[in-house]
Design a protein around this motif. Structure first.
Motif: not given
Length: 415
Positions: A21-23, A29-34, A364-365
């Motif tokens: 999640l720090e990727r 872009q900061r990863l927003a893993y949804l 990043g989403v």
């Protein structure tokens, strides 16, 4: 099963246990893993459980008397007990078969039970919201056996039509196979009520728990299901491992699904007798490291508390519905806020779901576009595809806000 009270999660601490999640992705872009309904991320301790097995215990199970084999066998057997406990199966390992995933669990029952028990005039009852792993499997088994497949409909809000269920489940019904939580709508189905209906007609019930077991406390005995399947990769566990619960008496009466080493008691030139449960259904060298790591994932989720995870996800889903409802050009599928599990499928007018997901990726989403392996359901909804945001214990409201910002960019780009 979790016994924690529904206290708020310490999401920042939890996020620190998932290094991925720090990727940063794309253009920094900061990863927003949804995209958790497809596959969840894996915490360090579960990864370590797999590594520790290979570094210190690696040996085949049930095939040796040397120390490593004995150690691996005990850990693997205890993993079955742990997953049985996790879903409320008091029968322990005898009622918990390890599979590759939910799909294999469905196929195991369809082939081992369905091919032998179904015939002309028999009926298998599904719902319009079933995943392809259930719908296609029973559809094909019905073609082979001459059985019929019937479907329980949904209402305009994506809820299961229980009046229709009472009409469809009848004296010719032999199996009711239903998803516990819809992977497209977020609908939470009344499994216990459906089990009562099925058993009133001397039918079995199979519940697909792929979207339930990772997110809420499940008690298969309270639900009174005959079979219940789930996947490890959706519950912080490894890929390639899942579980199938079955009532002991039924599993004992069924024939095996696959044949080979490990699932036999005695082999002669003329006949073979099967091993005890659950090994009767686990032919060949099993997924040893994955099974041990899946037990670690169950420990992890229980320590946090499934009730707390469930509440957190529902709050995120409700917040997402609230934010998306600010716009007239977004259609949301499934029950309203307050009734759905932690996912939201939607479409933006004039923008295909795949194009929308591509723009999301630029922000990043990570979401999933497409039919989510529910093509017939999308036909009912009147759309070929939808965009799905699905939440888990490590997601935040700020990630929902980033999602909404990305949608606004797509709106302007396609205006």
């Amino acid at each position: 099963m979790s016994s924690q009270t529904a206290e708020p999660l310490d999401v920042e601490r939890i996020r620190g246990e998932f290094p991925i999640l720090e990727r940063e992705v794309g253009d920094g872009q900061r990863l927003a893993y949804l995209d958790n309904a497809a596959t969840s991320q894996t915490p360090d301790r579960v990864i370590d459980a797999m590594s520790d097995y290979y570094r210190g215990t690696n040996a085949n199970v049930h095939r040796g008397i040397h120390h490593l084999s004995q150690e691996a066998s005990i850990a693997y057997e205890e993993a079955h007990d742990r997953l049985a406990e996790f879903v409320g199966a008091s029968g322990g390992r005898e009622e918990m078969i390890f599979t590759k995933n939910t799909t294999e669990g469905l196929n195991l029952v369809a082939y081992a039970w369905g091919l032998n028990e179904l015939g002309e005039g028999d009926e298998v009852v599904l719902t319009e919201m079933e995943h392809h792993s259930s719908l296609v499997t029973w559809q094909q088994i019905a073609k082979r056996t001459g059985a019929d497949v019937r479907y329980i409909g949904i209402d305009d809000a994506g809820r299961l039509d229980m009046d229709h269920a009472r009409e469809v489940i009848g004296p010719d019904t032999e199996m009711v196979s239903v998803t516990h939580v819809s992977n497209t709508l977020g609908t939470i189905n009344p499994i216990a009520d459906l089990a009562d209906l099925a058993h009133d007609h001397d039918s079995y019930i199979f519940a697909d728990g792929a979207q339930a077991v990772p997110h809420q406390s499940v008690d298969v005995e309270a639900l009174d299901v005959d079979f219940y399947a789930f996947s490890g990769h959706k519950m912080c566990g490894p890929t390639g491992i899942g579980g199938l619960y079955g009532k002991k008496a039924i599993l004992e009466a069924m024939e095996p699904f696959m044949y080979g080493g490990g699932m036999v008691r005695k082999v002669e030139f003329e006949k073979t007798t099967w091993a005890d449960l659950p090994w009767k259904y686990e032919a060949g060298t099993p997924l040893i490291a994955e099974g041990i790591a899946l037990a670690e994932a169950a420990d992890y989720l229980d320590e946090i508390g499934l009730d707390r995870i469930d509440r957190h996800e529902r709050e995120l889903a409700d917040y997402a519905v609230e934010r998306l409802n600010e716009f007239d050009d977004i259609e949301i599928y499934g029950p309203p806020a307050g009734e759905r599990a932690g996912l939201v499928s939607f479409n933006l007018d004039g923008v295909h779901a795949h194009d929308l997901a591509s723009i999301m990726n630029d922000h990043g989403v990570a979401i999933r576009p497409g039919d989510h392996c529910t093509q017939p359901l999308h036909d009912v909804l009147g759309t070929a595809a939808s965009a799905r945001a699905s939440f888990y214990l490590y997601n935040t409201k700020s990630e929902v806000d980033t999602l909404v910002e990305a949608i606004d960019d797509a709106r302007q780009l396609f205006a």
